[in-house]
Design a protein around this motif. Structure first.
Motif, PDB file in Angstrom:
ATOM      1  N   TRP A   1      59.179 -32.468  20.230  1.00 53.47           N
ATOM      2  CA  TRP A   1      60.132 -31.368  20.109  1.00 53.47           C
ATOM      3  C   TRP A   1      60.702 -31.340  18.695  1.00 53.47           C
ATOM      4  CZ3 TRP A   1      60.134 -27.868  23.794  1.00 53.47           C
ATOM      5  CH2 TRP A   1      59.761 -28.241  25.086  1.00 53.47           C
ATOM      6  N   HIS A   2      61.223 -30.204  18.301  1.00 46.35           N
ATOM      7  CA  HIS A   2      61.739 -30.051  16.946  1.00 46.35           C
ATOM      8  C   HIS A   2      62.901 -30.993  16.624  1.00 46.35           C
ATOM      9  CE1 HIS A   2      59.988 -25.714  17.011  1.00 46.35           C
ATOM     10  NE2 HIS A   2      59.102 -26.581  16.579  1.00 46.35           N
TER      11      HIS A   2
ATOM     12  N   PHE B   1      57.574 -34.713  23.869  1.00 45.91           N
ATOM     13  CA  PHE B   1      57.269 -33.768  24.939  1.00 45.91           C
ATOM     14  C   PHE B   1      56.572 -34.533  26.057  1.00 45.91           C
ATOM     15  CE2 PHE B   1      53.769 -31.141  26.721  1.00 45.91           C
ATOM     16  CZ  PHE B   1      54.548 -30.257  27.464  1.00 45.91           C
TER      17      PHE B   1
ATOM     18  N   ASP C   1      59.267 -32.313  31.052  1.00 50.77           N
ATOM     19  CA  ASP C   1      59.525 -30.987  30.497  1.00 50.77           C
ATOM     20  C   ASP C   1      58.701 -29.923  31.219  1.00 50.77           C
ATOM     21  OD1 ASP C   1      61.299 -31.834  28.320  1.00 50.77           O
ATOM     22  OD2 ASP C   1      59.502 -32.772  27.480  1.00 50.77           O
TER      23      ASP C   1
ATOM     24  N   SER D   1      60.108 -24.414  13.131  1.00 52.85           N
ATOM     25  CA  SER D   1      61.362 -24.598  13.865  1.00 52.85           C
ATOM     26  C   SER D   1      62.370 -23.540  13.438  1.00 52.85           C
ATOM     27  CB  SER D   1      61.928 -25.999  13.636  1.00 52.85           C
ATOM     28  OG  SER D   1      62.187 -26.225  12.263  1.00 52.85           O
TER      29      SER D   1
ATOM     30  N   THR E   1      58.155 -26.800  20.347  1.00 49.61           N
ATOM     31  CA  THR E   1      57.193 -27.800  19.874  1.00 49.61           C
ATOM     32  C   THR E   1      56.226 -27.211  18.863  1.00 49.61           C
ATOM     33  OG1 THR E   1      55.685 -27.276  21.695  1.00 49.61           O
ATOM     34  CG2 THR E   1      57.245 -29.104  22.045  1.00 49.61           C
TER      35      THR E   1
ATOM     36  N   TYR F   1      57.522 -21.785  19.983  1.00 50.30           N
ATOM     37  CA  TYR F   1      57.316 -22.299  21.338  1.00 50.30           C
ATOM     38  C   TYR F   1      55.807 -22.416  21.577  1.00 50.30           C
ATOM     39  CZ  TYR F   1      62.157 -20.991  22.638  1.00 50.30           C
ATOM     40  OH  TYR F   1      63.515 -20.886  22.727  1.00 50.30           O
TER      41      TYR F   1
ATOM     42  N   PRO G   1      62.664 -27.618  26.635  1.00 49.19           N
ATOM     43  CA  PRO G   1      63.106 -29.018  26.600  1.00 49.19           C
ATOM     44  C   PRO G   1      64.094 -29.372  27.707  1.00 49.19           C
ATOM     45  CG  PRO G   1      64.263 -27.760  24.927  1.00 49.19           C
ATOM     46  CD  PRO G   1      63.285 -26.817  25.551  1.00 49.19           C
TER      47      PRO G   1
END
Length: 521
Positions: free
Chosen positions: A98-99, A104, A108, A194, A190, A59, A165
């Motif tokens: 984002w993963h 992003f 958000d 991940s 992000t 994060y 998210p």
């Protein structure tokens, strides 16, 4: 200031990987959550009070501290600006992903703030962000936060607010999200790594995020192993099973001459304190609270049990700019303690009844510290019984209503780098579930001083306002300020470009995990 590790290869320590990560490429395994506040299951950043060293690998917040904790800098905010009156904050967002591949955006940011301010989500930020009036999104890359009044601690507060998210969590009711297993099964951030899996009570596995905006990480996997206590983690480090861990001072000392490891030492920025539950009659009289202080030989404890590696605290701060010269020393004086207790009528208040003294610290060092204090307090007629519980149990106890479960605690509170951190612990408006005033401290003079300091917009006057807070804490003793100790980490010299800073709650700070690397035979 912490000593940072930017380590080149100087040894041959090998890392034994959990089965799930074997033969899958270059991997760093560490005990990143070992130490005070680290525990399995601490995955929801809205409710976390520690573990940010690990959470910050997948994060990210809008802003973060530099690695030396000297100043704030942009993270998901590429840059930001603040109005002169400290009421409007404009964030220009980085080009992040984002993963799951979604961009992003400012939506958000607004979603995260709204969720964090909603107490139903279980968020510890609900009261801390109570002065947020609006979060505006003029375009996808700009977010503007407006406050009802100046707040010098706002940016520091949101340095621990990890962005979430909206496209995934937006449809989930806040109350359900608080108890959701999403945090430990499929979280999306992000950061440079991940989420892959959490093996219950054993480890969390992450993998390199190929599309990270600052480039793909140097290693393929990052694994956080959990340990029952720091000693177990140190044993795993020596055995080559992990490459980093937090360590107690004695363990850290045993690595000083070991060429395969580097000892990282710095100020913990954590004030250890004796908490008085103000909902019990035991501590109503300030003379009783002052007697506790005079009964404890803090100098002897620092010298014998910390080997001198701690600084005695006379209020909630030790940073010199926040500590005025006219404070009561509360030197070790058992006779004065007995006199104060007699004046307050301690025999009628409590007599010889035993007082439960709760803590989440489970290290041998803290056991010795609490035993020493127990003996010192007994000498003046205060009979306490230490009770050690795990962190989730502790949090449940101190945020509950059964005051008999915790008339007294031994705990830690962030002591820097921002003095406003203590507002959530000492202000009467910050009692659970809104804030972290678990002792239900309610001193009007202290509230007023905190709010004045929080709203001070003149940088030249800020230190003086926080000195006012320190002075009241010293006089009124809402809790017993003990000391701020050094904190230690041990890193294998097989690590390269590794950065770790002793920091409250583990940070977050600029540790750039995408640059971490490891070399082995």
């Amino acid at each position: 200031m912490a000593v940072l590790a930017g380590l080149a290869m100087a040894g041959t320590a090998l890392v034994a990987l959990p089965v799930a990560a074997q033969d899958q490429g270059k991997t760093i395994v560490g005990g990143f959550d070992v130490g005070p506040g680290g525990f399995p299951g601490n995955f929801n950043p809205l409710t976390a009070t520690a573990g940010f060293t690990w959470l910050n690998t997948y994060y990210e917040p809008l802003v973060t501290y530099t690695a030396d904790l000297a100043e704030l800098t942009g993270e998901l905010a590429e840059d930001y600006s603040t109005s002169e009156d400290l009421t409007t904050f404009t964030f220009n967002l980085a080009d992040a992903t984002w993963h799951d591949g979604e961009p992003f955006t400012s939506a958000d940011v607004k979603f995260t703030f709204d969720l964090a301010m909603n107490a139903q989500s279980g968020s510890i930020f609900a009261a801390r962000l109570g002065d947020v009036v609006s979060v505006e999104t003029p375009d996808e890359k700009t977010a503007v936060v407006t406050l009802s009044g100046p707040n010098g601690g706002f940016l520091s507060t949101i340095s621990q607010l990890m962005m979430l998210p909206e496209h995934i969590l937006g449809s989930m009711p806040a109350a359900e999200l608080a108890q959701s297993d999403w945090w430990s099964t499929s979280p999306v951030g992000t950061g440079p790594f991940s989420f892959v899996q959490y093996v219950s009570d054993q480890y969390v596995e992450l993998e390199a995020f190929e599309d990270y905006r600052d480039g793909r990480p140097q290693v393929d996997q990052l694994i956080n192993r959990y340990f029952a206590d720091p000693a177990a983690a140190v044993a795993a480090l020596r055995a080559g099973e992990i490459a980093f861990t937090y360590a107690e001072p004695d363990d850290a000392g045993s690595f000083e001459d070991d060429a395969d490891f580097s000892v990282i030492v710095g100020d913990s920025f954590v004030l250890n304190y004796i908490g008085f539950n103000h909902r019990t009659e035991l501590w109503d009289d300030v003379r009783v609270r002052q007697a506790v202080m005079h009964a404890i030989d803090r100098d002897a404890i620092i010298e014998s049990l910390y080997n001198g590696a701690a600084t005695k605290a006379q209020c909630n701060y030790v940073a010199p700019q926040y500590v005025p010269d006219d404070l009561v020393d509360y030197s070790y004086d058992p006779e004065k303690a007995r006199s104060l207790l007699a004046e307050a009528g301690w025999d009628q208040i409590n007599g010889t009844r035993e007082i439960s003294w709760v803590t989440y610290y489970d290290s041998p060092q803290v056991a010795n510290i609490m035993a020493a204090i127990q003996s010192m307090l007994a000498e003046v007629g205060i009979n306490v019984v230490p009770r050690v519980v795990d962190v989730p149990t502790y949090n449940g106890i101190v945020r509950g209503d059964d005051v008999d479960q915790f008339p007294m605690v031994y705990a830690g509170a962030g002591n820097g780098p921002n003095p406003a951190q203590h507002n959530i612990n000492l202000n009467s408006g910050q009692t659970p579930p809104n804030g972290n005033n678990i002792m239900h401290i309610a001193l009007p003079e202290l509230d007023a001083a905190l709010e004045t300091a929080m709203s001070e917009a003149d940088p030249e006057q800020m230190a003086a306002r926080w000195q006012d807070v320190c002075r009241i804490v010293n006089e009124e003793m809402p809790w017993g300020s003990m000391w701020v100790a050094n904190r230690y980490g041990i890193a294998s010299n097989a690590l390269e470009n590794f950065v770790w800073t002793p920091a409250p709650g583990g940070g977050p700070f600029e540790m750039n995990p995408e640059d971490w690397d490891i070399t082995a035979e």
